[in-house]
Design an enzyme around this catalytic site. Sequence first.
Site, short mmCIF file in Angstrom:
data_model
loop_
_atom_site.label_atom_id
_atom_site.label_comp_id
_atom_site.label_asym_id
_atom_site.label_seq_id
_atom_site.Cartn_x
_atom_site.Cartn_y
_atom_site.Cartn_z
N GLU A 10 33.62 -27.63 -41.91
CA GLU A 10 32.39 -27.49 -41.12
C GLU A 10 31.28 -27.09 -42.08
O GLU A 10 30.73 -25.99 -42.00
CB GLU A 10 32.53 -26.49 -39.97
N HIS A 12 27.69 -28.02 -43.82
CA HIS A 12 26.55 -28.80 -43.37
C HIS A 12 25.57 -29.18 -44.48
O HIS A 12 25.49 -28.53 -45.51
CB HIS A 12 25.79 -28.02 -42.30
N HIS A 163 30.70 -29.74 -32.29
CA HIS A 163 29.96 -28.61 -32.86
C HIS A 163 29.04 -28.04 -31.78
O HIS A 163 28.51 -28.79 -30.97
CB HIS A 163 29.14 -29.10 -34.06
N ASP A 284 31.47 -22.99 -42.59
CA ASP A 284 30.20 -23.18 -41.88
C ASP A 284 29.05 -22.90 -42.84
O ASP A 284 28.08 -22.23 -42.49
CB ASP A 284 30.08 -22.32 -40.61
MN MN Z 1 28.20 -25.14 -38.00
#
Ligand code: MN
Length: 321
Positions: A10, A12, A163, A284
């Site tokens: 995850e 980004h 998400h 993340d």
């Molecule tokens: Mn995220």
Amino acid sequence: MSQTPKIALEEHFMHPDFVQYFATTSTNISPALFGKAKDALLDFGDRRIEAMDSIGVEKAVLSLSGPGVQAEKRVDTAVQLARKVNDFLAEEMAKKPDRYGGFAHLAMQDPAGAADELERCVKDLGMQGAMINGQTGGTYLDDDRYAVFWERAADLEAPIYIHPNNPPERVHMYHDHPELYGPVWSWTVETATHALRLVFSGTFDRFPGAKLILGHLGENLPFMLWRLDSRWEISNRGDMTLDLKPSDYFKRNIWLTTSGMCDDVPLRCSIDAMGQDRIMFSVDYPFEHPEEAGKWIEAAPLSDDERQKVCHQNARSLLGL
Ligand code: MN
């Protein structure tokens, strides 16, 4: 310190043309973090690689920071921009094929087009699946219009990562509590409910090979499995039926990541509830600190086998790496 090899999924990035969509989430996080995150999101070079190396992440599966074109009202624009960002991501993946994988960004406003774009991204661009940022125009993935999409995703064996994003309207229970609207709480409610819509609508009966990924150690759902089974039996469910118990779908169709969750208690709960083959490390990035996530998973109360599975083996087998 020796590091367990890791795959993180995850993680980004941002494309300059998508900042306007990303800005719609600025109501959810503090302005200071929002500004800092944007710079880190735009970088595909030393800064990102150093963050990965510092905790032993061998490969990061990258995804556009949401909500992207899912917030776009014009269908043609959404379709064109999704294709553009997928081509952009594929170029970055090609520069560092050992280090970067990718999740496709899809214009769910056009379900058949999204199925085709998923296939292009997986077969032609070497991506591992897709990430979808919650609802699109108020529609969730259990809607009949997405049957064409789930059929293709199952055929491709491509996992779909849901998400968090905001709901289509801000419901009254968050009135006077802006802190609850976003990552503290409302995203969990929204995303867990989205996943349960898929379970209870029978999507996984119609597409038994469909693969769903949830972040944040399953948005509280592993804690709930017994109760979901027990209360489903007595719910006012009309003529709804399921082939399996609700909890069975969590052990067949659903995988979780540790994104944004560095806590032993929900980690153990998730593994004990769903099995050691379904939980996968993630950070993340850049919204969480890689070193915190890395140190945590290395010290978490896992057997050696469990740690290898969570850190990289489960992701390798799910994503076909
Ligand atoms: Mn995220």
